[in-house]
Write an enzyme that holds these catalytic residues in place. Sequence first.
Site, PDB file in Angstrom:
ATOM      1  N   HIS A 183       5.066  -1.264  11.660  1.00 17.42           N
ATOM      2  CA  HIS A 183       5.064  -0.128  10.730  1.00 17.42           C
ATOM      3  C   HIS A 183       3.740   0.067  10.001  1.00 17.42           C
ATOM      4  O   HIS A 183       3.599   0.845   9.087  1.00 17.42           O
ATOM      5  CB  HIS A 183       6.347  -0.036   9.878  1.00 17.42           C
ATOM      6  CG  HIS A 183       6.442  -0.823   8.628  1.00 17.42           C
ATOM      7  ND1 HIS A 183       7.387  -1.784   8.429  1.00 17.42           N
ATOM      8  CD2 HIS A 183       5.762  -0.755   7.474  1.00 17.42           C
ATOM      9  CE1 HIS A 183       7.261  -2.267   7.201  1.00 17.42           C
ATOM     10  NE2 HIS A 183       6.284  -1.666   6.618  1.00 17.42           N
ATOM     11  N   SER A 190       0.822  -1.222   0.000  1.00 20.19           N
ATOM     12  CA  SER A 190       0.000   0.000   0.000  1.00 20.19           C
ATOM     13  C   SER A 190       0.850   1.264   0.000  1.00 20.19           C
ATOM     14  O   SER A 190       0.421   2.308  -0.499  1.00 20.19           O
ATOM     15  CB  SER A 190      -0.923   0.004   1.217  1.00 20.19           C
ATOM     16  OG  SER A 190      -1.793  -1.089   1.129  1.00 20.19           O
TER      17      SER A 190
HETATM   18  N1  INI Z   1       1.797  -3.142   3.006  1.00 21.70           N
HETATM   19  C1  INI Z   1       0.470  -3.321   2.980  1.00 21.70           C
HETATM   20  O1  INI Z   1      -0.151  -3.127   1.924  1.00 21.70           O
HETATM   21  N2  INI Z   1      -0.191  -3.720   4.091  1.00 21.70           N
HETATM   22  C2  INI Z   1       0.449  -3.937   5.287  1.00 21.70           C
HETATM   23  O2  INI Z   1      -0.237  -4.327   6.268  1.00 21.70           O
HETATM   24  C3  INI Z   1       1.843  -3.732   5.342  1.00 21.70           C
HETATM   25  N3  INI Z   1       2.528  -3.926   6.591  1.00 21.70           N
HETATM   26  O3  INI Z   1       1.855  -4.029   7.614  1.00 21.70           O
HETATM   27  O4  INI Z   1       3.765  -3.981   6.602  1.00 21.70           O
HETATM   28  C4  INI Z   1       2.523  -3.346   4.153  1.00 21.70           C
HETATM   29  N4  INI Z   1       3.862  -3.178   4.148  1.00 21.70           N
HETATM   30  C5  INI Z   1       4.636  -3.071   2.934  1.00 21.70           C
HETATM   31  C6  INI Z   1       4.703  -1.644   2.423  1.00 21.70           C
HETATM   32  O5  INI Z   1       3.452  -1.261   1.874  1.00 21.70           O
HETATM   33  C7  INI Z   1       5.768  -1.492   1.328  1.00 21.70           C
HETATM   34  O6  INI Z   1       5.439  -2.310   0.230  1.00 21.70           O
HETATM   35  C8  INI Z   1       7.185  -1.867   1.796  1.00 21.70           C
HETATM   36  O7  INI Z   1       7.507  -1.177   2.996  1.00 21.70           O
HETATM   37  C9  INI Z   1       8.223  -1.483   0.701  1.00 21.70           C
HETATM   38  O8  INI Z   1       8.220  -0.078   0.435  1.00 21.70           O
END
Ligand code: INI
Length: 158
Positions: free
Chosen positions: A93, A61
Amino acid sequence: MAIIEGTFEEASNLKIAIIVARFNDLITNKLLSGCLDCLSRHGIDTSESSTQLDIAWVPGSFELPMVAKEIAQKGKYEVVITLGAVIRGDTPHFDVVISEASKGIASVSREIGVPIIFGVLTTDTMQQALERAGIKNNLGWSYALQALEMGSLMKSLS
Ligand code: INI
């Protein structure tokens, strides 16, 4: 007096992009199915050969706003739908991801002037996410409906 509102009669002509986050894809794939079901029932061609609908995938996201901006500024789409699932139980996070996704999507939408639907589920547990992605209700369907209304509304204002 003018009543300004979106309608669904001409929604079938809209050009739409959907951006889906792969993170929690058990949920986001269900949101996507609900979304496509609603669009197809409103006359949008959702087949693989469709010229009015494109689907992009991003890792999570957090990446939704950047790709939404790139897609919205092409001028090809009247509305963009973002789909994601941010679940508190997964990682600390959570707060960073949901905050960046929501602020980013709102700001890109205002900056570019193309409606970008915020279809990112935010829940405490996977169970709650499942309930909102099909077990009880599929919010993907509602996000598609909101996209059709906003696409039509913005067209009527242009
Ligand atoms: N991305 C999500 O879509 N939902 C989540 O719950 C989530 N958590 O909790 O970590 C999540 N993390 C990944 C983030 O969106 C990025 O793709 C990653 O940090 C790379 O930039």
